[in-house]
Scaffold this motif. Sequence first.
Motif, short mmCIF file in Angstrom:
data_model
loop_
_atom_site.label_atom_id
_atom_site.label_comp_id
_atom_site.label_asym_id
_atom_site.label_seq_id
_atom_site.Cartn_x
_atom_site.Cartn_y
_atom_site.Cartn_z
N GLU A 65 0.83 -1.13 -0.12
CA GLU A 65 0.04 -0.03 -0.05
C GLU A 65 0.94 1.25 0.02
N ALA A 79 2.29 1.66 -3.31
CA ALA A 79 1.09 2.23 -4.46
C ALA A 79 0.75 3.79 -3.95
N GLN A 119 1.54 6.91 -6.69
CA GLN A 119 0.60 7.78 -7.23
C GLN A 119 0.83 9.24 -6.95
N GLU A 149 -2.17 5.32 -11.05
CA GLU A 149 -2.12 3.97 -10.32
C GLU A 149 -1.35 2.80 -10.73
N ARG A 167 0.36 -0.93 -10.73
CA ARG A 167 0.06 -2.27 -10.37
C ARG A 167 1.38 -2.70 -9.37
N VAL A 168 1.38 -2.92 -8.16
CA VAL A 168 2.53 -3.50 -7.49
C VAL A 168 2.38 -4.99 -7.49
N ILE A 209 6.72 -3.39 -10.22
CA ILE A 209 5.70 -2.64 -10.62
C ILE A 209 5.20 -2.31 -12.00
#
Length: 169
Positions: free
Chosen positions: A52, A55, A59, A65, A67-68, A95
């Motif tokens: 989190e 991410a 951002q 956004e 994708r991890v 990522i």
Amino acid sequence: MVTFDIQGTRFVYRVSGVAIIDGRVLVHQFEGDDDFYVLPGGRVDVREPAEEALAREMQEELGCEVRVDRLLWVLDNLFTHKGVDHHELGLIFEITLPEGCPQASGEPWTGTEGDLDMAGGAGLELYFQWKPIEELATLDIKPACLRLMLRDLPKHPVYVVHRDAAKSK
């Protein structure tokens, strides 16, 4: 942020992301007197899971956004920067930038990182670039072990200890 000073050393818990497109990896530099590159990412907040945090940082820095994906490395990074000893515990994830994200174009751009400006101003500028993986051997990237590690991403998470031989600025 999980950053504190103890026994003359600054401890930092950091996450970063490896984005590779067309044989080039995304890196950035900070404005000011630091002339080296790092992977994009940032510090983890207390009670914030690493994925989190990454991410959120992406951002903030990229404006899209990401994708991890999978965890690549757990890195104990021991170094000195600007006269301060650091022990950075880093989780480095692969990522993926979303299709249509302007930052995936391969062109350099400038972003802002407000959290790094300890004086409470507008924040530091970050200079993003896509660097060819085959040129990493000549790139001043921190930690220096990334020069080799980014050439061959592991299939499973790997624990790495890195000690800078030469002190950073």
